[in-house]
Motif scaffolding. Structure first.
Motif, PDB file in Angstrom:
ATOM      1  N   PRO A 174      -5.138  -4.586  -4.663  1.00  0.00           N
ATOM      2  CA  PRO A 174      -5.387  -3.727  -6.184  1.00  0.00           C
ATOM      3  C   PRO A 174      -4.581  -2.262  -6.434  1.00  0.00           C
ATOM      4  O   PRO A 174      -4.327  -1.689  -7.422  1.00  0.00           O
ATOM      5  CB  PRO A 174      -6.726  -3.679  -5.709  1.00  0.00           C
ATOM      6  CG  PRO A 174      -6.872  -3.248  -4.331  1.00  0.00           C
ATOM      7  CD  PRO A 174      -6.337  -4.655  -3.725  1.00  0.00           C
TER       8      PRO A 174
ATOM      9  N   ARG B 132      -2.978  -1.268  -9.743  1.00  0.00           N
ATOM     10  CA  ARG B 132      -3.060  -0.073 -10.365  1.00  0.00           C
ATOM     11  C   ARG B 132      -1.702   0.450 -11.531  1.00  0.00           C
ATOM     12  O   ARG B 132      -1.687   1.013 -11.731  1.00  0.00           O
ATOM     13  CB  ARG B 132      -3.778  -0.044  -9.666  1.00  0.00           C
ATOM     14  CG  ARG B 132      -4.001   1.758 -10.161  1.00  0.00           C
ATOM     15  CD  ARG B 132      -5.813   2.207  -9.306  1.00  0.00           C
ATOM     16  NE  ARG B 132      -6.798   1.460  -8.883  1.00  0.00           N
ATOM     17  CZ  ARG B 132      -6.929   0.898  -7.353  1.00  0.00           C
ATOM     18  NH1 ARG B 132      -5.209   1.359  -6.442  1.00  0.00           N
ATOM     19  NH2 ARG B 132      -8.031   0.368  -7.131  1.00  0.00           N
TER      20      ARG B 132
ATOM     21  N   VAL C  98     -10.593  -2.735 -11.347  1.00  0.00           N
ATOM     22  CA  VAL C  98      -9.424  -2.629 -10.337  1.00  0.00           C
ATOM     23  C   VAL C  98      -9.031  -1.304 -11.304  1.00  0.00           C
ATOM     24  O   VAL C  98      -8.697   0.126 -11.377  1.00  0.00           O
ATOM     25  CB  VAL C  98      -8.072  -3.344 -10.504  1.00  0.00           C
ATOM     26  CG1 VAL C  98      -6.981  -2.255  -9.439  1.00  0.00           C
ATOM     27  CG2 VAL C  98      -8.550  -4.199  -8.919  1.00  0.00           C
TER      28      VAL C  98
END
Length: 309
Positions: A153, A157, A199
């Motif tokens: 994740p 990001r 996320v």
């Protein structure tokens, strides 16, 4: 006695001035108050001028340099930025919000290129790709897989925070499960939407079918995607990096296809940043240089991107 009378008159006059200031001060404050100066707060519903549903919009908690779709039917026009939706399909249906996409004109110019990467995010290749893109000051589009996002994740990001576009590339990329029907295909898109939103706080409206739509999509697939507001994105230049090609061959594959100048107005290059695509990463600086030397404009995929063919 005259002095006392004069003092009393002064006192009364002073009192009258003070009373006038007290009464007029709220009016003076209102005269300088600007109702439009309220700054929107991320993650909250914001009202401009009056709290009518027409002007209400919601923003995600973390905002990147992007265009956000929300409740407001009068959003500003789209631009070169990535496009994200504050709501998932389910949330739009629950709130009674439209799934319809804004009507926009496709963007064509004499030389335009969109670099796209499939199958990430990958903990080894994607960060290096991001470093290269950052060093050249350009943005790209990443079509991501749900299972990979669950594992990495933080990489997704970073893609979002650095202003690149993100697209949905299914949940598991397994053809025999993905292409059983239009419903199974869309089910994977919606599952990945949920993962992406957890996320980064938003989800994409663009998607790309693993392996491409040709030979996998029927009319029902296209109708279902349109109904739910997804934009399927193909490509018109393939790097050929799905094979065991080395960096030099990947670069030459792209250059050869660019002989077709009909593609110059809306070039969409297919590459991969998933596991095992280190040669693509090695070829990327030369690919970028090729387009920069020819004064191509680098853009991300958004709702203004023309169809590949």
């Amino acid at each position: 006695m005259k002095n006392k009378s004069r003092l009393f008159q002064y006192f009364c006059g002073f009192s009258a001035v003070c009373l006038t200031l007290l009464v007029s001060s709220p009016l003076a404050l209102l005269a300088f108050y600007d109702s439009k100066s309220v700054v929107p707060v991320a993650g909250a519903s914001v009202y401009q001028d009056s709290p009518s549903p027409k002007t209400m919009y919601t923003l995600p908690d973390t905002i990147a340099d992007a265009y956000y779709m929300n409740e407001n039917p009068e959003n500003p026009p789209l631009s070169v930025k990535p496009v994200y939706d504050v709501f998932t399909v389910q949330e739009r249906q629950t709130k009674g919000l439209s799934l319809e996409l804004p009507k926009v004109s496709p963007y064509y110019a004499s030389k335009v290129v969109c670099l796209t990467f499939d199958d990430g995010p990958d903990p080894e290749n994607t960060p290096v790709v991001l470093d290269i893109l950052k060093s050249h000051g350009i943005k790209a589009t990443f079509f991501v897989v749900g299972t990979q996002i669950e594992k990495h994740p933080d990489v997704l990001r970073r893609v979002y925070q650095e202003g690149h576009a993100i697209g949905n590339h299914s949940y598991n990329h397994v053809y025999r499960e993905l292409y059983q029907s239009a419903n199974t295909y869309v089910s994977q898109l919606r599952r990945t939407d949920d993962i992406i939103k957890k996320v980064i706080g938003v989800r994409p409206r663009i998607s790309r079918a693993p392996g491409g739509s040709a030979g996998s999509f029927t009319k029902e697939y296209w109708e279902t995607l349109s109904k739910l507001g997804y934009v399927e994105v193909g490509w018109n230049v393939s790097s050929g990096d799905a094979s065991n090609a080395k960096a030099g061959r990947i670069f030459n594959n792209i250059v050869t296809q660019m002989d077709n100048k009909n593609l110059w107005s809306h070039t969409i290059v297919l590459m991969h940043d998933g596991s095992g695509h280190g040669e693509t990463v090695r070829a990327l600086p030369d690919i970028i240089k090729y387009y920069k030397d020819r004064q191509f404009e680098f853009r991300v995929i958004n709702l203004e991107t023309p169809p590949a063919w």
